[in-house]
Scaffold this motif. Structure first.
Motif, PDB file in Angstrom:
ATOM      1  N   PRO A   1     -40.944  49.985  33.065  1.00 50.35           N
ATOM      2  CA  PRO A   1     -40.209  49.190  32.027  1.00 50.35           C
ATOM      3  C   PRO A   1     -39.473  50.087  30.871  1.00 50.35           C
ATOM      4  O   PRO A   1     -38.487  49.979  30.721  1.00 50.35           O
ATOM      5  CB  PRO A   1     -41.268  48.190  31.441  1.00 50.35           C
ATOM      6  CG  PRO A   1     -42.542  48.443  32.226  1.00 50.35           C
ATOM      7  CD  PRO A   1     -42.269  49.289  33.124  1.00 50.35           C
ATOM      8  N   LEU A   2     -40.289  51.099  30.553  1.00 49.91           N
ATOM      9  CA  LEU A   2     -39.814  52.059  29.636  1.00 49.91           C
ATOM     10  C   LEU A   2     -38.435  52.834  30.282  1.00 49.91           C
ATOM     11  O   LEU A   2     -37.581  53.115  29.445  1.00 49.91           O
ATOM     12  CB  LEU A   2     -40.678  52.947  29.340  1.00 49.91           C
ATOM     13  CG  LEU A   2     -40.379  54.190  28.092  1.00 49.91           C
ATOM     14  CD1 LEU A   2     -39.605  53.445  27.015  1.00 49.91           C
ATOM     15  CD2 LEU A   2     -41.556  55.132  27.911  1.00 49.91           C
ATOM     16  N   THR A   3     -38.604  53.319  31.456  1.00 50.28           N
ATOM     17  CA  THR A   3     -37.721  53.849  31.897  1.00 50.28           C
ATOM     18  C   THR A   3     -36.365  53.047  32.179  1.00 50.28           C
ATOM     19  O   THR A   3     -35.307  53.467  32.015  1.00 50.28           O
ATOM     20  CB  THR A   3     -37.842  54.363  33.605  1.00 50.28           C
ATOM     21  OG1 THR A   3     -39.090  55.203  33.364  1.00 50.28           O
ATOM     22  CG2 THR A   3     -36.906  55.145  34.280  1.00 50.28           C
ATOM     23  N   ARG A   4     -36.673  51.819  32.630  1.00 53.43           N
ATOM     24  CA  ARG A   4     -35.179  50.694  32.646  1.00 53.43           C
ATOM     25  C   ARG A   4     -34.784  50.796  31.124  1.00 53.43           C
ATOM     26  O   ARG A   4     -33.603  50.442  31.018  1.00 53.43           O
ATOM     27  CB  ARG A   4     -36.014  49.677  33.237  1.00 53.43           C
ATOM     28  CG  ARG A   4     -36.111  49.900  34.819  1.00 53.43           C
ATOM     29  CD  ARG A   4     -36.248  48.333  35.499  1.00 53.43           C
ATOM     30  NE  ARG A   4     -37.449  47.863  34.928  1.00 53.43           N
ATOM     31  CZ  ARG A   4     -38.694  47.915  35.638  1.00 53.43           C
ATOM     32  NH1 ARG A   4     -38.939  48.737  36.589  1.00 53.43           N
ATOM     33  NH2 ARG A   4     -39.803  47.276  35.016  1.00 53.43           N
ATOM     34  N   ALA A   5     -35.653  50.630  30.267  1.00 55.71           N
ATOM     35  CA  ALA A   5     -34.923  50.302  28.940  1.00 55.71           C
ATOM     36  C   ALA A   5     -34.330  51.385  28.281  1.00 55.71           C
ATOM     37  O   ALA A   5     -33.141  51.204  27.819  1.00 55.71           O
ATOM     38  CB  ALA A   5     -36.310  50.061  27.857  1.00 55.71           C
ATOM     39  N   LEU A   6     -34.683  52.891  28.693  1.00 52.78           N
ATOM     40  CA  LEU A   6     -34.137  53.767  28.151  1.00 52.78           C
ATOM     41  C   LEU A   6     -32.788  54.002  29.095  1.00 52.78           C
ATOM     42  O   LEU A   6     -31.727  54.200  28.436  1.00 52.78           O
ATOM     43  CB  LEU A   6     -34.905  55.161  28.461  1.00 52.78           C
ATOM     44  CG  LEU A   6     -36.166  55.163  27.996  1.00 52.78           C
ATOM     45  CD1 LEU A   6     -36.792  56.490  28.153  1.00 52.78           C
ATOM     46  CD2 LEU A   6     -35.919  55.143  26.146  1.00 52.78           C
ATOM     47  N   ARG A   7     -32.759  53.712  30.242  1.00 52.58           N
ATOM     48  CA  ARG A   7     -31.461  53.659  31.148  1.00 52.58           C
ATOM     49  C   ARG A   7     -30.457  52.780  30.652  1.00 52.58           C
ATOM     50  O   ARG A   7     -29.360  52.929  30.486  1.00 52.58           O
ATOM     51  CB  ARG A   7     -31.884  53.454  32.509  1.00 52.58           C
ATOM     52  CG  ARG A   7     -30.785  53.744  33.759  1.00 52.58           C
ATOM     53  CD  ARG A   7     -31.428  53.298  34.919  1.00 52.58           C
ATOM     54  NE  ARG A   7     -30.325  53.844  35.842  1.00 52.58           N
ATOM     55  CZ  ARG A   7     -30.235  54.814  36.420  1.00 52.58           C
ATOM     56  NH1 ARG A   7     -31.107  55.701  36.259  1.00 52.58           N
ATOM     57  NH2 ARG A   7     -29.142  55.020  37.392  1.00 52.58           N
ATOM     58  N   ALA A   8     -31.141  51.396  30.266  1.00 51.51           N
ATOM     59  CA  ALA A   8     -30.243  50.551  29.687  1.00 51.51           C
ATOM     60  C   ALA A   8     -29.690  50.769  28.474  1.00 51.51           C
ATOM     61  O   ALA A   8     -28.414  50.690  28.491  1.00 51.51           O
ATOM     62  CB  ALA A   8     -30.868  49.109  29.392  1.00 51.51           C
ATOM     63  N   GLU A   9     -30.232  51.523  27.481  1.00 53.51           N
ATOM     64  CA  GLU A   9     -29.806  51.814  26.087  1.00 53.51           C
ATOM     65  C   GLU A   9     -28.703  53.003  26.532  1.00 53.51           C
ATOM     66  O   GLU A   9     -27.765  53.041  25.729  1.00 53.51           O
ATOM     67  CB  GLU A   9     -30.930  52.350  25.243  1.00 53.51           C
ATOM     68  CG  GLU A   9     -31.666  51.143  24.917  1.00 53.51           C
ATOM     69  CD  GLU A   9     -32.886  51.919  23.826  1.00 53.51           C
ATOM     70  OE1 GLU A   9     -32.476  52.514  23.072  1.00 53.51           O
ATOM     71  OE2 GLU A   9     -34.016  51.288  23.937  1.00 53.51           O
ATOM     72  N   LEU A  10     -28.919  53.882  27.291  1.00 59.34           N
ATOM     73  CA  LEU A  10     -28.067  54.867  27.526  1.00 59.34           C
ATOM     74  C   LEU A  10     -26.767  54.420  28.218  1.00 59.34           C
ATOM     75  O   LEU A  10     -25.622  54.854  27.655  1.00 59.34           O
ATOM     76  CB  LEU A  10     -28.681  56.086  28.329  1.00 59.34           C
ATOM     77  CG  LEU A  10     -27.896  57.219  28.591  1.00 59.34           C
ATOM     78  CD1 LEU A  10     -27.421  57.949  27.355  1.00 59.34           C
ATOM     79  CD2 LEU A  10     -28.657  58.134  29.510  1.00 59.34           C
ATOM     80  N   ALA A  11     -26.783  53.583  29.061  1.00 55.52           N
ATOM     81  CA  ALA A  11     -25.625  52.886  29.707  1.00 55.52           C
ATOM     82  C   ALA A  11     -24.756  52.237  28.726  1.00 55.52           C
ATOM     83  O   ALA A  11     -23.637  52.512  28.651  1.00 55.52           O
ATOM     84  CB  ALA A  11     -26.294  51.967  30.992  1.00 55.52           C
ATOM     85  N   THR A  12     -25.489  51.573  27.837  1.00 54.27           N
ATOM     86  CA  THR A  12     -24.835  50.786  26.680  1.00 54.27           C
ATOM     87  C   THR A  12     -23.950  51.874  25.714  1.00 54.27           C
ATOM     88  O   THR A  12     -22.977  51.593  25.525  1.00 54.27           O
ATOM     89  CB  THR A  12     -25.686  49.696  26.014  1.00 54.27           C
ATOM     90  OG1 THR A  12     -26.311  48.948  26.806  1.00 54.27           O
ATOM     91  CG2 THR A  12     -25.040  49.356  24.833  1.00 54.27           C
ATOM     92  N   ALA A  13     -24.863  53.059  25.412  1.00 56.89           N
ATOM     93  CA  ALA A  13     -24.003  53.804  24.572  1.00 56.89           C
ATOM     94  C   ALA A  13     -22.961  54.691  25.372  1.00 56.89           C
ATOM     95  O   ALA A  13     -21.799  55.031  24.626  1.00 56.89           O
ATOM     96  CB  ALA A  13     -25.200  55.033  24.339  1.00 56.89           C
ATOM     97  N   LEU A  14     -23.103  54.698  26.689  1.00 51.83           N
ATOM     98  CA  LEU A  14     -21.651  55.261  27.458  1.00 51.83           C
ATOM     99  C   LEU A  14     -20.973  54.020  28.039  1.00 51.83           C
ATOM    100  O   LEU A  14     -19.693  54.727  28.554  1.00 51.83           O
ATOM    101  CB  LEU A  14     -22.305  56.013  28.593  1.00 51.83           C
ATOM    102  CG  LEU A  14     -23.275  57.212  28.401  1.00 51.83           C
ATOM    103  CD1 LEU A  14     -23.959  57.925  29.372  1.00 51.83           C
ATOM    104  CD2 LEU A  14     -22.274  58.387  27.690  1.00 51.83           C
ATOM    105  N   ASN A  15     -20.967  52.839  27.671  1.00 53.26           N
ATOM    106  CA  ASN A  15     -20.163  51.797  28.106  1.00 53.26           C
ATOM    107  C   ASN A  15     -20.146  51.770  29.737  1.00 53.26           C
ATOM    108  O   ASN A  15     -19.358  51.842  30.206  1.00 53.26           O
ATOM    109  CB  ASN A  15     -18.874  51.987  27.518  1.00 53.26           C
ATOM    110  CG  ASN A  15     -18.762  51.543  26.234  1.00 53.26           C
ATOM    111  OD1 ASN A  15     -19.387  50.650  25.473  1.00 53.26           O
ATOM    112  ND2 ASN A  15     -17.730  52.498  25.443  1.00 53.26           N
TER     113      ASN A  15
END
Length: 92
Positions: A22-36
């Motif tokens: 879950p932490l990996t998925r959350a970090l990945r989602a936040e990064l994807a959002t920051a990069l659009n």
């Protein structure tokens, strides 16, 4: 006769396999959002700067992630700005 099989994996592949929680998925989602971008568009070996992440965004994300246990510094990621580098700092 005993049959054996195996595969050779690099460190980054092992780290990704171990940290698919879950932490990996959350970090990945936040990064994807920051990069659009979508999370599927994030290649773990891709240079985050080439994907559009600037130093200020990175510092803000790292600050937030460090409060959740990520043990990677700005200097670590600046040398190798990839998801693989981030995954190496995830808590066990």
């Amino acid at each position: 006769m005993v049959a054996r099989c195996g595969a050779v994996m690099g460190t980054a592949e092992v780290v990704r396999a171990l940290h698919n929680g879950p932490l990996t998925r959350a970090l990945r989602a936040e990064l994807a959002t920051a990069l659009n971008l979508s999370t599927d568009d994030l290649d773990p070996a891709a240079d985050l700067q080439d994907l559009g992440l600037d130093s200020i965004q990175l510092m803000l994300l790292l600050e937030r992630w460090q409060t959740r246990g990520l043990q990677v510094t700005y200097g670590d990621v600046a040398v190798s700005p990839t998801l693989d580098t981030l995954w190496q700092g995830l808590p066990e």
